[in-house]
Motif scaffolding. Structure first.
Motif, mmCIF file in Angstrom:
data_model
loop_
_atom_site.group_PDB
_atom_site.id
_atom_site.type_symbol
_atom_site.label_atom_id
_atom_site.label_comp_id
_atom_site.label_asym_id
_atom_site.label_seq_id
_atom_site.Cartn_x
_atom_site.Cartn_y
_atom_site.Cartn_z
ATOM 1 N N VAL A 279 0.835 -1.400 -0.356
ATOM 2 C CA VAL A 279 0.000 0.162 -0.198
ATOM 3 C C VAL A 279 0.881 1.407 0.042
ATOM 4 O O VAL A 279 1.675 1.814 0.857
ATOM 5 C CB VAL A 279 -0.655 -0.046 1.349
ATOM 6 C CG1 VAL A 279 -1.736 1.308 1.118
ATOM 7 C CG2 VAL A 279 -1.748 -1.526 1.985
ATOM 8 N N ASP B 263 0.140 4.854 -0.158
ATOM 9 C CA ASP B 263 -0.382 6.535 -0.123
ATOM 10 C C ASP B 263 0.398 7.518 0.006
ATOM 11 O O ASP B 263 0.001 8.079 1.352
ATOM 12 C CB ASP B 263 -1.475 6.007 0.986
ATOM 13 C CG ASP B 263 -2.378 6.679 0.811
ATOM 14 O OD1 ASP B 263 -2.712 7.862 -0.004
ATOM 15 O OD2 ASP B 263 -3.906 7.534 1.829
ATOM 16 N N THR C 280 -5.665 5.116 2.234
ATOM 17 C CA THR C 280 -5.261 4.667 3.808
ATOM 18 C C THR C 280 -6.483 4.562 4.881
ATOM 19 O O THR C 280 -6.777 3.906 5.343
ATOM 20 C CB THR C 280 -4.180 4.638 4.313
ATOM 21 O OG1 THR C 280 -2.629 5.383 3.794
ATOM 22 C CG2 THR C 280 -3.892 4.228 5.953
#
Length: 124
Positions: A31, A33, A101
């Motif tokens: 992830v 972000d 997120t």
């Protein structure tokens, strides 16, 4: 190896340090972000959710530079390479954090354990 100099860490370096060493058949879910993170791991394919299905795009520059992964790698990115990521204070109650997120965490909390990549993207 990541070079020690001022500026951004580029996707070529992240691919070399994180993706390339992964053993064949292993899985990575990342992830990112952050601003300009669309091809953050320099993976050979990208998928965008369009309407009710994924649209696959071949990242020709990654393939041209031999950045094929032997592992199964998935990147959830907060924006495209030419964009900046948005922030929200909802997650931390005052301190700004990434909006993607926040949506990612909310979706997982709401739908776990019945999640697929498609349902996670739709929920976000």
């Amino acid at each position: 190896m990541i070079r020690r100099k001022a500026g951004m860490i580029i996707d070529d370096e992240l691919h070399a340090v994180i993706v390339k060493p992964l053993p064949r058949g292993s899985k990575l879910v990342a992830v990112m972000d952050c601003c300009h993170s669309g091809t953050g791991l320099d993976l050979p394919y990208s998928y965008e959710w369009r309407g009710n299905k994924f649209k696959k795009t071949i990242e020709k520059s990654a393939i041209r530079h031999g950045r094929l992964a032997t592992a199964h790698c998935t990147l959830f990115s907060g924006c495209a390479d030419n964009q900046t990521s948005a922030d929200t204070a909802k997650l931390s109650g005052g301190t700004f954090t990434g909006a993607m997120t926040y949506a990612f965490i909310q979706s997982i909390e709401k739908y776990y354990p019945n999640l697929t990549y498609s349902s996670l993207i739709r929920a976000m």
